[in-house]
Design an enzyme around this catalytic site. Structure first.
Site, PDB file in Angstrom:
ATOM      1  N   ALA A 200     -28.923  12.838 -29.935  1.00 55.37           N
ATOM      2  CA  ALA A 200     -28.959  11.872 -28.837  1.00 55.37           C
ATOM      3  C   ALA A 200     -29.128  12.548 -27.475  1.00 55.37           C
ATOM      4  CB  ALA A 200     -27.699  11.019 -28.849  1.00 55.37           C
TER       5      ALA A 200
ATOM      6  N   PHE B  74     -26.893   7.018 -36.910  1.00 52.25           N
ATOM      7  CA  PHE B  74     -28.215   7.092 -36.288  1.00 52.25           C
ATOM      8  C   PHE B  74     -28.533   8.557 -36.008  1.00 52.25           C
ATOM      9  CE2 PHE B  74     -26.452   2.951 -35.486  1.00 52.25           C
ATOM     10  CZ  PHE B  74     -27.518   2.081 -35.689  1.00 52.25           C
TER      11      PHE B  74
ATOM     12  N   VAL C 274     -23.819   7.481 -33.406  1.00 54.31           N
ATOM     13  CA  VAL C 274     -25.084   8.109 -33.017  1.00 54.31           C
ATOM     14  C   VAL C 274     -24.862   9.616 -32.980  1.00 54.31           C
ATOM     15  CG1 VAL C 274     -26.810   8.265 -31.188  1.00 54.31           C
ATOM     16  CG2 VAL C 274     -25.687   6.075 -31.650  1.00 54.31           C
ATOM     17  N   CYS C 275     -25.711  10.355 -33.657  1.00 56.39           N
ATOM     18  CA  CYS C 275     -25.572  11.822 -33.699  1.00 56.39           C
ATOM     19  C   CYS C 275     -25.668  12.389 -32.287  1.00 56.39           C
ATOM     20  CB  CYS C 275     -26.652  12.439 -34.573  1.00 56.39           C
ATOM     21  SG  CYS C 275     -26.627  14.241 -34.534  1.00 56.39           S
ATOM     22  N   ILE C 276     -24.627  13.085 -31.876  1.00 57.33           N
ATOM     23  CA  ILE C 276     -24.546  13.526 -30.482  1.00 57.33           C
ATOM     24  C   ILE C 276     -25.624  14.557 -30.145  1.00 57.33           C
ATOM     25  CG2 ILE C 276     -22.724  15.244 -30.979  1.00 57.33           C
ATOM     26  CD1 ILE C 276     -21.520  14.474 -28.227  1.00 57.33           C
TER      27      ILE C 276
END
Lengths: 122, 130
Positions: B82, B39, B77-79
């Site tokens: 995010a 994501f 999820v791409c940190i």
């Protein structure tokens, strides 16, 4: 890290500001490069505007993307392609761009896409 | 065949989050492997445990969680994307001194290396954008 190699093509279709696409694509490009995978970048549509020199986005409180594009060279990312028609439509030539890119026609773009294992579009 | 998915569109604003879910189910139903779902950009909102859509609408984070349970999926999820957008796990909430965290329990925050690794391992990476 995997020994296996996959070639990546990152397609940039959006203007440098107005959405996060340009920055997102560049971050992926630099990461692909860190993983030492073969990488090409293709600029289509408004994406060609990313390659213009002398951005000045300070007035809209954005970070200057052209500074990041300069990092491509540092990361030895030199397979950079740009759509001939997109340049023409915007009154640009490859000489107007801030970095060296090879112009491609539609047939050559199709070939470029075909010869890469993974294509990511932003 | 080994697939990975990249989702860059926001749930509810765009249809791509629904389409990606349906595509993921089809991939699994047909006996393929789903190596990872990544994501990125506005796609990170699919990992929010605080999404509360009306009951007659699809609950996208919950649907991913159910699929992940059933098939042991790796939902990443791409940190960087995010934390910018306020999707935090407990570690990041502590790091940025925030009062709460909202990453749904079946998702993990990690870096873009996970996207590139997915590209290396997978036969196909399919992107669901806006």
């Amino acid at each position: 890290m995997s020994e296996q190699k996959k070639s990546f093509l990152i397609i940039n279709r959006c203007a440098p500001y107005g959405s996060s696409n340009a920055r997102d694509a560049l971050d992926v490009a630099l990461t692909v490069s860190v993983f030492e995978q073969p990488l090409s970048l293709l600029f289509l549509d408004d994406g060609v505007l990313q390659l213009l020199p002398d951005h000045n986005p300070a007035d809209i409180a954005q970070k200057n993307l052209s500074a990041n594009l300069a990092m491509l060279e540092m990361y030895d990312i030199d397979q950079i392609f740009v759509c001939e028609k997109a340049l023409q439509q915007r009154g640009l030539t490859s000489e107007s761009l801030g970095l060296k890119a090879r112009t491609l026609n539609a047939t050559e773009i199709a070939d470029l896409v075909r010869k890469h294992d993974q294509v990511l579009s932003f | 065949m080994i697939f990975s998915l990249v989702i860059t569109g926001a749930p509810y604003s765009t249809q791509c989050a629904d389409t990606a879910l349906r595509f993921a189910r089809s991939v699994l139903q047909q006996g393929h492997t789903l190596h990872r779902v990544f994501f990125y950009a506005d796609g990170v909102h699919s990992g929010s445990a605080l999404a509360a859509p009306p009951q007659d609408e699809f609950n996208i984070p919950q649907a991913w969680a159910e699929l992940a349970h059933e098939h042991q999926l790796d939902l990443v999820v791409c940190i960087a994307a995010a934390v910018r957008r306020g999707v935090l796990d407990s570690n990041e909430a502590r790091r940025y001194e925030k009062d709460g965290h909202n990453l749904a329990s079946d998702f993990t925050l990690s870096g873009l290396g996970q996207l590139v690794e997915a590209g290396i391992v997978s036969d196909r990476v399919v992107t669901f954008g806006a």
